[in-house]
Design a protein around this motif. Structure first.
Motif, short mmCIF file in Angstrom:
data_model
loop_
_atom_site.label_atom_id
_atom_site.label_comp_id
_atom_site.label_asym_id
_atom_site.label_seq_id
_atom_site.Cartn_x
_atom_site.Cartn_y
_atom_site.Cartn_z
N MET A 112 2.23 2.55 -4.34
CA MET A 112 0.82 2.98 -3.48
C MET A 112 0.10 2.44 -2.37
O MET A 112 -0.46 2.96 -1.86
CB MET A 112 0.60 3.89 -4.96
N ILE A 113 -0.26 1.81 -3.30
CA ILE A 113 -1.08 0.63 -3.00
C ILE A 113 -0.89 0.37 -0.95
O ILE A 113 -1.91 -0.34 -0.50
CB ILE A 113 -2.24 -0.14 -3.20
N ASN A 114 0.57 0.19 -1.31
CA ASN A 114 1.04 -0.43 -0.10
C ASN A 114 0.87 0.44 1.51
O ASN A 114 1.32 0.31 2.59
CB ASN A 114 2.27 -0.73 -0.03
N VAL A 115 1.02 2.04 0.69
CA VAL A 115 0.72 2.88 1.10
C VAL A 115 -0.47 3.76 1.94
O VAL A 115 0.01 3.75 2.77
CB VAL A 115 1.50 3.95 0.91
N VAL A 116 -1.35 3.44 1.08
CA VAL A 116 -1.99 4.67 0.99
C VAL A 116 -3.55 3.44 0.72
O VAL A 116 -3.88 2.67 0.58
CB VAL A 116 -2.77 5.36 -0.73
N GLU A 117 -4.16 4.16 2.50
CA GLU A 117 -5.76 3.79 2.45
C GLU A 117 -6.67 3.67 1.44
O GLU A 117 -6.98 5.10 1.13
CB GLU A 117 -6.42 3.06 3.99
N MET A 118 -6.94 2.91 0.32
CA MET A 118 -7.58 2.73 -0.81
C MET A 118 -9.62 2.66 0.07
O MET A 118 -10.16 1.70 -0.74
CB MET A 118 -7.85 2.21 -2.27
N ASP A 119 -9.59 3.87 0.88
CA ASP A 119 -10.94 3.63 1.34
C ASP A 119 -12.08 4.77 0.58
O ASP A 119 -11.70 5.25 -0.46
CB ASP A 119 -10.91 4.54 2.40
N ASP A 120 -13.33 5.19 0.54
CA ASP A 120 -13.87 5.80 -0.12
C ASP A 120 -14.07 7.81 0.18
O ASP A 120 -14.49 8.22 -0.50
CB ASP A 120 -15.86 5.48 -0.82
N LYS A 121 -12.99 7.84 0.53
CA LYS A 121 -12.88 9.04 1.33
C LYS A 121 -11.73 9.51 0.36
O LYS A 121 -11.12 10.60 1.51
CB LYS A 121 -12.60 9.41 2.84
N THR A 122 -10.79 9.32 0.19
CA THR A 122 -9.06 9.01 0.22
C THR A 122 -9.45 9.52 -2.08
O THR A 122 -9.62 8.53 -2.75
CB THR A 122 -8.10 8.14 -0.27
N LEU A 123 -9.13 10.77 -2.48
CA LEU A 123 -8.67 10.97 -3.68
C LEU A 123 -7.60 9.95 -4.13
O LEU A 123 -6.33 10.49 -2.95
CB LEU A 123 -8.57 12.29 -3.81
N VAL A 124 -7.24 9.64 -5.26
CA VAL A 124 -6.42 8.65 -5.36
C VAL A 124 -5.77 9.55 -6.90
O VAL A 124 -6.88 9.72 -8.60
CB VAL A 124 -6.52 7.61 -5.80
N ALA A 125 -4.32 10.11 -6.75
CA ALA A 125 -4.13 10.79 -8.13
C ALA A 125 -2.40 10.54 -8.98
O ALA A 125 -1.91 10.30 -7.83
CB ALA A 125 -3.89 12.42 -8.07
N LEU A 126 -2.31 10.71 -9.38
CA LEU A 126 -1.23 10.42 -10.57
C LEU A 126 -0.89 11.71 -10.87
O LEU A 126 -1.05 12.31 -11.79
CB LEU A 126 -1.30 9.66 -12.19
N ASP A 127 0.24 11.86 -10.87
CA ASP A 127 1.17 12.83 -10.32
C ASP A 127 2.05 12.81 -12.02
O ASP A 127 3.73 11.81 -11.68
CB ASP A 127 2.31 13.30 -9.23
N TYR A 128 1.58 13.00 -12.98
CA TYR A 128 2.31 12.86 -14.18
C TYR A 128 2.86 14.37 -14.78
O TYR A 128 2.75 14.69 -15.91
CB TYR A 128 0.94 12.55 -15.49
N GLU A 129 4.73 14.91 -14.23
CA GLU A 129 5.43 15.75 -14.92
C GLU A 129 6.62 15.60 -15.04
O GLU A 129 7.00 14.69 -15.04
CB GLU A 129 4.97 16.46 -13.35
N PRO A 130 7.23 16.43 -15.81
CA PRO A 130 8.56 16.22 -16.22
C PRO A 130 9.62 15.83 -15.58
O PRO A 130 9.40 16.52 -14.20
CB PRO A 130 9.05 17.57 -17.15
N ASN A 131 10.49 14.71 -15.13
CA ASN A 131 11.20 14.50 -14.44
C ASN A 131 12.88 13.79 -14.95
O ASN A 131 12.56 12.70 -15.37
CB ASN A 131 10.57 12.93 -13.51
N ARG A 132 13.90 14.67 -14.98
CA ARG A 132 15.01 14.77 -15.33
C ARG A 132 15.44 13.20 -15.28
O ARG A 132 15.90 12.73 -16.11
CB ARG A 132 15.91 15.85 -15.60
N ALA A 133 15.04 12.79 -14.32
CA ALA A 133 16.05 11.62 -13.74
C ALA A 133 16.00 10.20 -13.88
O ALA A 133 16.67 9.55 -14.50
CB ALA A 133 16.25 11.76 -12.81
N SER A 134 14.44 10.65 -14.43
CA SER A 134 13.38 9.00 -15.11
C SER A 134 12.15 9.49 -14.95
O SER A 134 11.01 9.23 -13.81
CB SER A 134 13.31 7.71 -13.33
N GLU A 135 11.30 9.49 -16.43
CA GLU A 135 10.59 10.48 -17.13
C GLU A 135 9.85 9.36 -16.94
O GLU A 135 9.52 8.18 -17.52
CB GLU A 135 10.64 11.33 -17.29
N MET A 136 7.94 8.79 -16.97
CA MET A 136 7.41 8.18 -16.97
C MET A 136 6.83 8.69 -18.43
O MET A 136 6.19 9.76 -19.34
CB MET A 136 6.13 8.29 -16.47
#
Length: 205
Positions: free
Chosen positions: A83-107
């Motif tokens: 994620m940090i390689n793709v998203v500019e972690m500036d003070d304008k960007t909201l950053v969120a983790l999408d934690y939801e069911p995932n049958r293939a590979s779940e956190m």
């Protein structure tokens, strides 16, 4: 029994991925939407091919922008790095983790906690949690790492029940197949309980 909360719907935010057909961000803004949260990454390697282009287009239209990472069971450090390689972690960007069911590979809940510890350090502020049933099923008691952040809650309908440890939902995803001008097809709808100025002030704090 957990308390059920009912609030007036105030559609202000959309979440968008490569699956959505965006016709015009300007039409989205003109309709009254003030923020969009775009899928940036998934797991340890996947990058949404539309993210970079759409962030620029959305900002040019006057929209607040954010990025979400779709969680998997992959190594957490690798997911944060993706994620940090793709998203500019500036003070304008909201950053969120999408934690939801995932049958293939779940956190799992321990990985969720680890993701927040690592990402919060990189970001210099609290990452937003997006979740619905999964956080309610896997978080059995208040957690100082997981609960000490803004909750973007997914629960469709006219009311919602909070996960343990949270005082309220910051954003509420109340519908998944709504229409908005500027978008071809249905899209998730998210309500914010406040003014446009409140949303801007709280967006990436």
């Amino acid at each position: 029994m957990a308390k059920r909360i009912t609030k007036k719907i105030n559609l202000k935010v959309l979440d968008i991925s490569h699956h959505n057909n965006i016709v015009s961000f300007q039409k989205i803004f003109d309709f009254g939407i003030r923020g969009v949260i775009l899928k940036s990454t998934q797991g340890s390697h996947y990058v949404d091919p539309t993210y970079d282009r759409r962030v620029k287009q959305a900002r040019d239209a006057g929209l607040l922008t954010g990025a979400y990472h779709f969680a998997t069971g992959d190594n957490v450090e690798a997911q944060v790095r993706n994620m940090i390689n793709v998203v500019e972690m500036d003070d304008k960007t909201l950053v969120a983790l999408d934690y939801e069911p995932n049958r293939a590979s779940e956190m799992n809940i321990e990985q969720c906690r680890e993701f927040f510890e690592l990402m919060d350090t990189q970001l210099g502020r609290k990452t937003v949690l997006y979740s619905g049933n999964l956080i309610k099923e896997t978080l059995n008691k208040p957690d100082p790492i997981i609960c000490n952040r803004k909750l973007w809650l997914a629960q469709y309908g006219s009311s919602y029940v909070l996960p343990v440890g949270f005082a309220d939902a910051w954003l509420w995803q109340y519908a998944e197949r709504g229409a908005v001008p500027g978008i071809g097809g249905a899209i998730d709808h998210n309500s914010f309980d406040g003014s446009d100025e409140d949303l801007a002030a709280e967006w990436a704090e």
